[in-house]
Structure formats: structure tokens, C-alpha cells
Design an enzyme around this catalytic site. Sequence first.
Site, mmCIF file in Angstrom:
data_model
loop_
_atom_site.group_PDB
_atom_site.id
_atom_site.type_symbol
_atom_site.label_atom_id
_atom_site.label_comp_id
_atom_site.label_asym_id
_atom_site.label_seq_id
_atom_site.Cartn_x
_atom_site.Cartn_y
_atom_site.Cartn_z
ATOM 1 N N ASP A 232 -8.996 3.550 -7.675
ATOM 2 C CA ASP A 232 -7.976 2.701 -7.978
ATOM 3 C C ASP A 232 -7.674 2.737 -9.486
ATOM 4 O OD1 ASP A 232 -6.063 0.200 -7.801
ATOM 5 O OD2 ASP A 232 -6.768 0.364 -5.728
ATOM 6 N N HIS B 61 -5.257 -4.396 -10.277
ATOM 7 C CA HIS B 61 -5.041 -3.817 -8.693
ATOM 8 C C HIS B 61 -6.255 -3.471 -8.351
ATOM 9 C CE1 HIS B 61 -4.005 -1.131 -5.353
ATOM 10 N NE2 HIS B 61 -2.683 -1.710 -5.482
ATOM 11 N N ASN C 264 3.759 0.603 2.038
ATOM 12 C CA ASN C 264 4.413 -0.622 2.119
ATOM 13 C C ASN C 264 5.925 -0.353 2.099
ATOM 14 O OD1 ASN C 264 1.979 -2.125 1.551
ATOM 15 N ND2 ASN C 264 2.419 -2.089 -0.729
ATOM 16 N N ALA D 240 -3.804 8.417 4.037
ATOM 17 C CA ALA D 240 -4.113 7.978 5.514
ATOM 18 C C ALA D 240 -3.762 8.587 6.546
ATOM 19 C CB ALA D 240 -3.236 6.669 5.382
ATOM 20 N N TYR E 40 -4.170 11.958 7.194
ATOM 21 C CA TYR E 40 -5.364 12.955 7.547
ATOM 22 C C TYR E 40 -6.113 12.665 8.668
ATOM 23 C CZ TYR E 40 -4.072 15.516 3.128
ATOM 24 O OH TYR E 40 -3.433 16.497 2.109
ATOM 25 N N SER F 285 -2.427 -2.207 0.423
ATOM 26 C CA SER F 285 -3.541 -2.287 -0.512
ATOM 27 C C SER F 285 -4.517 -3.082 -0.448
ATOM 28 C CB SER F 285 -3.007 -2.206 -2.109
ATOM 29 O OG SER F 285 -2.260 -1.216 -2.361
#
Length: 396
Positions: A74, A110, A205, A218, A220, A270
Site C-alpha cells: 500500500d 491509506h 469502487n 482481484a 486472477y 480498500s
Amino acid sequence: MRVHQPHRPLRAGVALVMTGLVAFTGARAAQADGGRCTFPAEPIAERPWALQRVLLDQAWEHTRGAGVSVAVIDSGVDVTNPQLADAVAADRGADLTDADGGSTTDTVGHGTKVAGIIAARAHPDTGFVGLAPEATIVPIRQNNADGSSNVATLAAAIRHAVAEDVDVINVSQDTEAPPGEGSALEDAVREALDADIVVVASVGNEGADGERRHTYPAAYEGVLAVAASDRNNERAPFSQSGDFVGIAAPGVDMVSTVPGGGQCVDSGTSFAAPYVSGAAALLRAARPDWSAREVVAHLQQTAERAAPGPDPLTGWGVVDPVRALREAGGDPADAPVPDPPAPAPPAPEVPELSLGETHAERAERLGTFVILTGTVLAAALAGAALIHRDWRRRSR
């Protein structure tokens, strides 16, 4: 590469398009009082709703995640927040950006929020705590306020996590453009899965328009793709949908740690992804003999679902950490299976339908009535005759 922005407020972050990838700049979220989040922030005393739905004492009867490490790829993870000071293994982390600082530098907050949802330690000033408060965070800074992120650095970050022998990898970033066949990102994800690591990624989002689209990493195969759910266990309006969605977790009004101390509130997939990563950390600690694939299947199988099988909105349902731990005593499965169909309710008892008396019954009833009536009339006439006879005798 998109680092998911908070869903509320809309001006919380500004997206930059860079070489076909998207990065965040200065993402900020609302505090509990509706104001802007500044670093540090005031502590939020109440227990957040996303933790109220979990009986943490029951979950922690089994484990608190000790011995499990989770890589947070991140914007860095700040360790000046007291809830994360003892949770982060900075010596195992990495900084793949060209910005000042290192893996524990987080100028946008974040990554610090993501890490807190997974493993923040308890603190007397707040009701917020991570789902796995004894797990270890391995911070890998791959994105920052200057938009240094790209697919190559994400692939390098995943490979660093594999080299550090982590148990879970959390990626709260995505790109809609699928990297080419055999790309560095796909290869890195495959290396992580081959190393028996649970790979968790948020789905994005951009779901408010109703269009179903794949996001990566995501989408895969083998990656646990996490959608965001609300207080009603329904898909959050912003959460991306698609057939690759594997599970859902709370992602609306999520309280978590911020740089310097305190907590803020944020929304987005997230923050749903680390909720699942925290649950995965607990399960890996409780069942170290299970493979990553078995852990993922069990989380999906024990999720709270509204339908017997998966759907493109919330996958196999909303993750249930307590049930996952409570039911982790049996043999693991390689894949989730739909719930058996509910048994049909018993047929209601129907009383016999009465159609009234038959013709024979009516004839018998009328015959009986005629006989009784005739007998009464005969008796009455006989009595009258006797009375008349006696009257005539007295009249002579």
C-alpha cells in the site's frame, strides 16, 4: 494502478491518470464528527459497527493471530500510531517508491488504515481494534501521494512478500486494464499462490454504474476478491460486481488508525479487503496445517449468505470470522459448495370436506320425522276422544 478512494466524501481524494494507471493523491476521509481527517486525529471511543457484528471474545477464544504475518502492499504503514507501534515488522518491509521516507512512512494514511483493520492493538482510548491484534504487519510501500505506483512495482511488492515468507498478502489496489497474458503481475500472483500464501485483493469502487467489470489482481484465479458490504450485509453501492467476486466484508464507514495516532472513518473496498485479511490471519493461526486454498474455501463456506450459492454482488456472502473459527475443527475443503436446498415444509392437514347428507340419509330422516309426527297426532286424537267421551257421560 488504482488505490481505492474513500466513497464518502466525494472530494476525499483526487485521481491521477498516469501511464494508463491510476494513483491517489492525498486521500482523506471524514472523521466521526463529519469533519476532515487530519493526522493525527482524535481517538474514537465507541466500538465501530463493523466490530460490533463480531463477537470478538468468542473469536479470540481460539486465537488472536499470533505467529501470522500479513503483508500490506500500500502507501506505507505509520508506526507512530500507538496501536501499530508493536504490530509492524519494519525490518521485513520494503519501499518501492522514489519518495522520501521508507516503508513506515505514510503521507496519505491509506496503508495505515488498512493495516489497522487487520492488526491494530487494543488501546484504552478507543473501542477500535484489529481483527487479529497479535498478527504482524509487513509494510511494503508501493504507492504514495506522488502516484509512483504501476503494475511493475506491484509485482515487485508481491515478490518481496513471497521472499519474506508471509502468510497473507493484502492488496487494496486495482487496475481495470488486464495486464497481458503472462505479465509480471500475473506471474507474481502465481508465485504467491504457489508459495501457499492467501492473496486477498479488493474488487474496486467503480460499481455504482451497475456495469460488471473485472479488476486486477482481484480477478486472477486463486485470489480472494473482496467486495464491500453495508450494515445490512448487502453490497455497498460503490462496490464493483462481477463473477470473480469471492466474498464480501464491511466497507462502509470503517473506523481505523491514521498516521500520528487516533482514528478516522473511511469507506471503500480498500477497507473490506483487510477485514477479510484479518479473518484469514486468525484462521491461519488457528489451523496452521491448512493450505491457503483451504483457508479461502473455509472463509467462503462459513460466510453469511443470502442465497444458497455465490452471486456477483457479494460472492459467497459476508465473511463471518467467529463461525469460521468455530467450525474449523473438521476436515478442510478445497472449494466452497452451495448450501443444500431447504426441506419442503410439511403438507398442511386438510379436514375432510363435508358435502351434506346423502339422498338415503335425507329419506331416512324424513321417514323418521313422519313416523314420529304420526305417532304424536294419533296420541293427541286418542286423548281428545277420551276427553269427549268423559264429557258426554257427565252431561247425561
